[in-house]
Each structure stands twice: as C-alpha cells, then as structure tokens.
Design a protein around this motif. Structure first.
Motif, short mmCIF file in Angstrom:
data_model
loop_
_atom_site.label_atom_id
_atom_site.label_comp_id
_atom_site.label_asym_id
_atom_site.label_seq_id
_atom_site.Cartn_x
_atom_site.Cartn_y
_atom_site.Cartn_z
N SER A 78 3.39 -13.86 3.42
CA SER A 78 4.49 -13.37 2.61
C SER A 78 4.05 -12.89 1.33
O SER A 78 4.98 -11.99 0.64
CB SER A 78 5.71 -14.51 2.27
OG SER A 78 5.89 -15.14 3.56
N ALA A 79 2.98 -13.07 0.93
CA ALA A 79 2.18 -12.59 -0.54
C ALA A 79 2.20 -11.08 -0.30
O ALA A 79 2.29 -10.27 -1.33
CB ALA A 79 1.06 -13.32 -0.80
N ALA A 80 2.24 -10.47 0.90
CA ALA A 80 2.00 -9.08 1.12
C ALA A 80 3.17 -8.30 0.58
O ALA A 80 3.13 -7.46 0.16
CB ALA A 80 1.71 -8.91 2.50
N ILE A 81 4.35 -8.92 0.83
CA ILE A 81 5.86 -8.50 0.46
C ILE A 81 5.72 -8.52 -1.23
O ILE A 81 6.18 -7.49 -1.84
CB ILE A 81 6.76 -9.23 1.30
CG1 ILE A 81 6.80 -9.16 2.64
CG2 ILE A 81 8.22 -8.72 0.67
CD1 ILE A 81 7.06 -7.68 3.06
N ALA A 82 5.43 -9.72 -1.59
CA ALA A 82 5.42 -9.65 -3.25
C ALA A 82 4.57 -8.61 -3.93
O ALA A 82 4.97 -8.00 -4.91
CB ALA A 82 5.33 -11.00 -3.80
N ARG A 83 3.56 -8.47 -3.25
CA ARG A 83 2.60 -7.48 -3.88
C ARG A 83 2.83 -6.10 -3.69
O ARG A 83 2.24 -5.23 -4.24
CB ARG A 83 1.14 -7.87 -3.70
CG ARG A 83 0.80 -9.39 -3.98
CD ARG A 83 -0.65 -9.71 -3.61
NE ARG A 83 -1.12 -11.11 -3.85
CZ ARG A 83 -2.35 -11.57 -3.46
NH1 ARG A 83 -3.12 -10.79 -2.98
NH2 ARG A 83 -2.54 -12.80 -3.58
N LYS A 84 3.65 -5.75 -2.81
CA LYS A 84 4.08 -4.45 -2.02
C LYS A 84 2.95 -3.79 -1.52
O LYS A 84 2.52 -2.73 -1.70
CB LYS A 84 4.80 -3.75 -3.08
CG LYS A 84 5.98 -4.21 -3.53
CD LYS A 84 6.81 -3.30 -4.60
CE LYS A 84 7.78 -3.94 -5.08
NZ LYS A 84 8.56 -3.00 -6.26
N VAL A 85 1.95 -4.80 -0.58
CA VAL A 85 1.09 -4.30 0.06
C VAL A 85 1.00 -4.77 1.73
O VAL A 85 2.06 -5.45 1.89
CB VAL A 85 -0.37 -4.55 -0.44
CG1 VAL A 85 -0.55 -4.31 -1.67
CG2 VAL A 85 -0.78 -6.39 -0.43
N ARG A 86 0.26 -4.01 2.49
CA ARG A 86 -0.01 -4.66 3.82
C ARG A 86 -1.01 -5.74 3.94
O ARG A 86 -1.82 -5.87 3.15
CB ARG A 86 -0.12 -3.58 4.74
CG ARG A 86 0.99 -2.31 4.78
CD ARG A 86 0.79 -1.24 5.83
NE ARG A 86 1.76 -0.19 5.81
CZ ARG A 86 1.83 0.66 6.76
NH1 ARG A 86 0.93 0.80 7.73
NH2 ARG A 86 2.86 1.51 6.69
N ILE A 87 -0.85 -6.35 5.33
CA ILE A 87 -1.89 -7.35 5.49
C ILE A 87 -3.22 -6.54 5.88
O ILE A 87 -3.12 -5.62 6.69
CB ILE A 87 -1.44 -8.18 6.71
CG1 ILE A 87 -0.03 -8.75 6.35
CG2 ILE A 87 -2.22 -9.18 7.07
CD1 ILE A 87 0.77 -9.54 7.53
N ALA A 88 -4.34 -7.17 5.40
CA ALA A 88 -5.66 -6.55 5.78
C ALA A 88 -5.72 -6.89 7.34
O ALA A 88 -5.17 -8.04 8.08
CB ALA A 88 -6.67 -7.33 5.13
N ARG A 89 -5.94 -5.73 8.19
CA ARG A 89 -6.32 -5.82 9.69
C ARG A 89 -7.11 -6.90 10.24
O ARG A 89 -6.92 -7.42 10.92
CB ARG A 89 -6.55 -4.62 9.85
CG ARG A 89 -6.52 -4.39 11.78
CD ARG A 89 -6.34 -2.93 11.98
NE ARG A 89 -5.30 -2.50 11.63
CZ ARG A 89 -4.66 -1.15 11.57
NH1 ARG A 89 -5.56 -0.04 12.45
NH2 ARG A 89 -3.86 -0.65 11.12
N SER A 90 -8.17 -6.91 9.42
CA SER A 90 -9.48 -8.13 9.48
C SER A 90 -8.87 -9.44 9.66
O SER A 90 -9.01 -10.18 10.39
CB SER A 90 -10.45 -7.68 8.62
OG SER A 90 -10.16 -7.93 7.43
N THR A 91 -7.73 -9.59 8.36
CA THR A 91 -7.37 -10.92 8.25
C THR A 91 -6.22 -11.27 9.43
O THR A 91 -6.47 -12.46 9.94
CB THR A 91 -6.33 -10.92 7.19
OG1 THR A 91 -7.24 -10.93 6.06
CG2 THR A 91 -5.65 -12.36 6.99
N PHE A 92 -5.45 -10.26 9.80
CA PHE A 92 -4.50 -10.41 11.08
C PHE A 92 -5.49 -10.66 12.23
O PHE A 92 -5.05 -11.73 13.15
CB PHE A 92 -3.72 -9.05 11.04
CG PHE A 92 -2.95 -8.98 12.49
CD1 PHE A 92 -1.94 -9.88 12.84
CD2 PHE A 92 -3.48 -8.23 13.55
CE1 PHE A 92 -1.44 -9.79 13.91
CE2 PHE A 92 -2.71 -8.01 14.50
CZ PHE A 92 -1.66 -8.80 15.05
#
Length: 442
Positions: A78-92
């Motif tokens: 959910s932090a990705a929404i707060a920072r207005k970025v996407r999730i790193a593909r490697s993390t996913f």
C-alpha cells in the motif's frame, strides 16, 4: 436527522468502496448458496458433504500456505499508493515465487500423507480423485488469494475481490446450472480448473501495477515474511473455524451430517460477507493512518467499521434466525434437520461480525505478537473443545462451541486494542489520556 437526496448521494460516495465490496462478497456467497442448492437437490446431503470437505480443505490449506503473506502484502505494498509509484516488478515476482514455493512444499507433504488423512476425514467414504482435485483447488485458491491482495493494495478493489472470491463460484454456478456436471466429482474438477484459469489471468493483470524503474517500491522479502509470520496465525484462525467444525462433524457424525452442518454454516456465512468485505476496504486505510501516526483517524475508521458491521449484520441475522426453517427447505427437505444449528451459528456469526474490526485493527497497528497470542489461545481451545462437544452434544454442541470460541477471540481483541492503542473500537473514540507505548510491536 433528515436526509436529503444530496446527503444520501454524499453518503453513498463516501462509502462506495465499502458498498461495492459488500456487493461483491454478497454475490459470491449467494453463488455458493446456489451451488449448494443445486448439489443438494441433484445429488443429496452426502454429496454436499463431499463437495464441502474437499473445497473447504483446499481453501484452508491455501491459507496455511499464504495466509498472513496476503495481509503483509496489503500492508507493505500500500506504500506504493502513498508514494505515488508502482511496485518493483522484481518484488512482485519474488513474492509470487516464494508463495508458490511454499505451496509446492505443501503439495509434497500432501502427496506423502494425503490419502490416509482423507480416508480419516471422510470416514472411509473418500470420493474418486479426491487427492488430485484437492491439490489443484489448494493451488488455485492460494494464487487468487495472494494476487487479490496485491490488487487491493493498489486500490483495484473490485477486480481484486472478484479474483479472490467472486469469479470462481459464479463461473462454477453457471456450468452446473447449464447441466454440464453429472456427479459431484465433476463439479469439483470444474472448481479446480476454473480457479487455476482465474489465477493465471489475475497474475497477468498485476503487471500493470509493477515497474522496473529505479523509484519503484521495493520491499525486501525478509520484511514481508517478518510481518506475515504473526499474521499467519490470525489468518489460520479466521479460516479454521469452518473447516475444523466441518471436519469434526464428518469424523464424529459422518459425511451426511457434515453436509447438513455445512449448509447451515454456509447460510450464516452471509454475515461473513460484511466481515471480509469491510476488512478488504479498511485494512489499507488502517495501515495508512497508523503509518502517518494519526491515531484519531485510526479510531474514527475503527468506529466507522464497527457501525457499518452492525448496521448491515443485525437485520440479516434477525431474518435468518426467524426464517431458518424455510431457508433450509430451499436446499431440500432433509436439510431442515439443521434448523437449530443454523440459529446457533447465526447468533455467533453476528456477534463475531460486529466485533470483527478489533482483530484487524490489532494486526494493522503493529501488535502482531499480541494478535498471535490471542489467536493461538483461541485456536487451541477450538481444537480441544470441538470434538468433545461433538461426542457429547452432536451438531448443536459443535455449533455452540464454534460460536463461543469465535466471539471470545474478538472480545479479547477489543480489550487489547483499548489497552494498547487507547481506542474503543465500539465507539470509535481515542482515550484522551492515552500515550503510545515505547514498543508498538506488542
């Protein structure tokens, strides 16, 4: 207080995601009802018992595999929404890979000990290909559960919940209603294949929320696992009640009685729509408010969740309690024998739903250890008491036992949220004199 059309529209917009969530959960539960009605009318209570035992065991094993990790993903991604970025593909991809590795480990264990366990679970009346279809259902449910969490963390609420709870039962219902299944075994295979197809589709759609850019959100797998371990116990408890009660009834009283019990629990689970629907909406909001150290906001959200739980659950509980006989008769005349069981389960589920936000809030505010302690105590009591209740009081005894344990767990959570966070979950108020503890980890 008078409500003008504009006020009602404003309220609808304010709670749109909650209402949408409840609608999706409700549709999924009613699809499950319809499947049970068709199986009951076409093949009888014993077939309902077979279907319920396989699907519930598969879902429970999926929770053992990825339960806790899905909540950790919701919390951390959910932090990705707060920072207005996407999730790193490697993390996913790493999160998916670890999840599937755990699932593969369970599959190996199931291959080694699954047959004797299923014979015991079904009291010697194991359906054909039970182990294979159970394994596939477990894989599909684990995949859709985890990917649904990824989607919800990115505020794709409707699609995330559809993947997790809606698309599988509605598709299976369509296939069964089209008279494409000639036995309960064929319905089970349909469930497994549909689940795998939806899981693969969800995996592909998650890529739109990922990126290879340097500023993308990166969450170490160690962090996800650290957060998920205490929540794992919570996830198991939230799912063990239905499965363990069903398994106990089957072992103590037989598969026929398990079919009766499952239908009663399934009817009462309409109240669970509210719990799970609100959880999926409020969990990221709790996490965001707590991350911002806005405890008054957290308290307000808790009160809102409790009020919505009460408003939606109370009238439904009353209707199910009063009209238990005609509701069960829809499944077939044999199912009326579970009328008292249904009333007991409805009362327990209603109280569990109203106090449900407390457990979620405890998990989302850094008190994972306390949450785990409450969960382990409740689960231990359940494992010991349910078989004893079954031997001495039959279906009614097991139903009372399940209800009391579930309610006790949530009441303990209400107490600890008030003590540790200074929040009265029932009123949504923060204690004026409350100060944060030195260590919020519980």
């Amino acid at each position: 207080m008078a409500f003008s059309p504009l006020t009602l529209v404003a309220l609808f917009r304010r709670h749109f995601n909650s209402l949408l969530s409840l609608g999706i959960r409700g549709t999924s539960v009613f699809a499950g009802f319809a499947i049970s009605i068709l199986i009951g009318r076409m093949f009888g209570p014993e077939a309902n018992g077979h279907y319920a035992l396989i699907t519930q065991t598969g879902m429970f094993l999926s929770v053992v595999a990825v339960g806790g990790l899905d909540l950790a993903i919701t919390r951390e991604f959910s932090a990705a929404i707060a920072r207005k970025v996407r999730i790193a593909r490697s993390t996913f991809l790493r999160a998916v890979g670890y999840s599937m590795a755990i699932v593969c480990g369970l599959l190996l264990l199931l291959k080694m000990v699954g047959t004797p366990l299923l014979d015991r679970l079904f009291n010697g009346d194991t359906p054909q290909d039970a182990l294979a279809v159970l394994a596939l259902i477990m894989v599909s449910r684990a995949l859709t559960r985890m990917l649904g969490a990824v989607l919800r963390s990115q505020r794709a609420y409707a699609w995330g919940q559809s993947v997790e709870v809606l698309l599988i039962p509605t598709t299976v219902l369509f296939l069964v209603a089209a008279n494409l299944a000639r036995s309960v075994e064929q319905v089970l295979w349909m469930t497994a294949i549909v689940g795998l197809t939806i899981g693969f589709t969800a995996f592909l759609t998650c890529f739109r929320y990922t990126s290879r850019s340097e500023d993308a959100l990166r969450v170490p797998m160690r962090q996800l696992l650290k957060v998920s371990m205490p929540l794992w116990g919570v996830a198991i408890f939230l799912n063990i009640a239905d499965w363990y009660g069903l398994a106990t009834v089957s072992q103590v009283l037989g598969v026929y009685s398990a079919g009766l019990y499952r239908v009663a629990v399934q009817v009462a689970s309409v109240l669970g729509i509210i719990t799970m629907g609100l959880f999926s909406i409020f969990s990221p909001q709790f996490a965001a408010a707590y991350a911002a150290s806005d405890m008054r906001r957290v308290a307000h959200l808790a009160g809102t969740a409790t009020r919505l739980s009460t408003i939606f659950s109370f009238p439904i509980a009353v209707l199910l309690f009063v009209f238990a006989h005609p509701v069960l008769q829809m499944f077939g005349p044999e199912f009326v024998a579970a009328e008292t069981v249904l009333r007991i389960v409805v009362v327990g589920q209603a109280m569990f739903t109203i106090t449900g936000p407390a457990g979620l809030l405890l998990a989302m505010t850094g008190h994972e250890r306390i949450n785990l302690m409450v969960t382990l105590s409740s689960t231990g009591a359940l494992l010991v008491a349910a078989p004893i209740a079954g031997y001495y009081a039959g279906l009614n005894g097991i139903s009372v036992c399940m209800a009391l344990v579930m309610i006790s767990r949530n009441l303990a959570s209400v107490y600890f949220v008030y003590r540790l966070n200074g929040i009265n979950v029932l009123t949504g108020r923060l204690r004026e004199e409350w100060k944060p503890k030195a260590s919020p980890s519980g």
